[in-house]
Design a protein around this motif. Structure first.
Motif, short mmCIF file in Angstrom:
data_model
loop_
_atom_site.label_atom_id
_atom_site.label_comp_id
_atom_site.label_asym_id
_atom_site.label_seq_id
_atom_site.Cartn_x
_atom_site.Cartn_y
_atom_site.Cartn_z
N ARG A 44 0.85 -1.19 0.00
CA ARG A 44 0.00 0.00 0.00
C ARG A 44 0.88 1.24 0.00
NH1 ARG A 44 -4.89 0.34 -0.22
NH2 ARG A 44 -5.26 -1.77 0.46
N MET A 45 0.72 2.07 -1.04
CA MET A 45 1.51 3.29 -1.20
C MET A 45 0.60 4.51 -1.07
SD MET A 45 4.60 2.23 -2.33
CE MET A 45 5.30 0.72 -2.94
N LYS A 46 1.11 5.57 -0.50
CA LYS A 46 0.38 6.85 -0.42
C LYS A 46 1.10 7.82 -1.35
CE LYS A 46 -1.11 6.17 4.30
NZ LYS A 46 -1.03 6.65 5.67
N GLN A 49 -2.29 13.49 -3.53
CA GLN A 49 -2.42 14.62 -2.62
C GLN A 49 -3.35 14.32 -1.44
OE1 GLN A 49 -2.75 14.81 -5.92
NE2 GLN A 49 -1.05 16.10 -6.55
N MET A 50 -4.32 13.45 -1.65
CA MET A 50 -5.28 13.13 -0.59
C MET A 50 -4.80 11.98 0.30
SD MET A 50 -7.49 15.38 -1.20
CE MET A 50 -8.81 14.90 -0.13
N GLN A 51 -3.58 11.51 0.07
CA GLN A 51 -2.99 10.41 0.83
C GLN A 51 -3.84 9.14 0.75
OE1 GLN A 51 0.14 10.56 2.37
NE2 GLN A 51 0.19 12.44 1.19
N ASN A 52 -4.45 8.91 -0.41
CA ASN A 52 -5.20 7.67 -0.64
C ASN A 52 -4.22 6.54 -0.90
OD1 ASN A 52 -7.73 8.92 -0.44
ND2 ASN A 52 -7.62 9.60 -2.55
N GLY A 53 -4.42 5.45 -0.20
CA GLY A 53 -3.53 4.31 -0.38
C GLY A 53 -3.87 3.54 -1.63
N GLN A 54 -2.85 3.14 -2.37
CA GLN A 54 -3.02 2.33 -3.56
C GLN A 54 -2.04 1.17 -3.49
OE1 GLN A 54 -2.46 4.80 -6.97
NE2 GLN A 54 -4.05 6.24 -6.37
N LEU A 55 -2.46 0.00 -3.97
CA LEU A 55 -1.55 -1.13 -4.03
C LEU A 55 -0.69 -1.01 -5.26
CD1 LEU A 55 -3.74 -4.17 -2.96
CD2 LEU A 55 -1.89 -3.11 -1.71
N LYS A 56 0.62 -0.97 -5.04
CA LYS A 56 1.58 -0.90 -6.13
C LYS A 56 2.75 -1.80 -5.80
CE LYS A 56 0.50 3.68 -7.79
NZ LYS A 56 1.05 4.92 -8.28
N PRO A 57 3.44 -2.31 -6.83
CA PRO A 57 4.61 -3.14 -6.55
C PRO A 57 5.74 -2.30 -5.96
CG PRO A 57 4.30 -2.85 -8.92
CD PRO A 57 3.14 -2.21 -8.24
N GLY A 58 6.40 -2.85 -4.95
CA GLY A 58 7.49 -2.11 -4.33
C GLY A 58 8.26 -2.96 -3.33
N TYR A 59 9.29 -2.36 -2.79
CA TYR A 59 10.13 -2.99 -1.76
C TYR A 59 10.01 -2.18 -0.48
CZ TYR A 59 12.51 -5.49 -5.52
OH TYR A 59 12.81 -6.29 -6.59
#
Length: 98
Positions: A44-46, A49-59
């Motif tokens: 979950r990444m923020k 601007q509204m700090q909405n969390g989105q699932l994105k690939p990451g470390y």
């Protein structure tokens, strides 16, 4: 109904079993992975601007610094810092024996 399910399983299960086993091997205890980069976990990444969390690939990255110099870092596939702090500290201790 049961016969149709049985025929479906007999027809599709053997060819999909290898595919499912490969997916399980790639997952290696994680909950997800990216098809373009199997080492990455969806987190979950923020990032708006509204700090909405989105699932994105990451470390999950941990970094230690002293006097503005990076002295140690780690890239983790685990999303929660609770499970990554102790292994990170152990690797730091091994690198810089006290």
């Amino acid at each position: 109904m049961a016969k149709a399910k049985l025929r479906y399983i007999q027809k599709n299960f053997p060819q999909n079993l290898d595919k499912y086993e490969k997916h399980e091997e790639i997952l290696a205890g994680r909950s997800s992975y990216s098809k373009t980069d199997p080492d990455v976990t969806f987190m979950r990444m923020k990032d708006d601007q509204m700090q909405n969390g989105q699932l994105k690939p990451g470390y999950n990255v941990q970094v230690s610094s002293e006097s503005q110099f990076v002295i140690h870092y780690a890239l983790q596939q685990t999303t929660n810092d609770l499970h990554t702090l102790m292994p990170y500290l152990r690797s730091y201790e091994c690198l810089y024996e006290f």
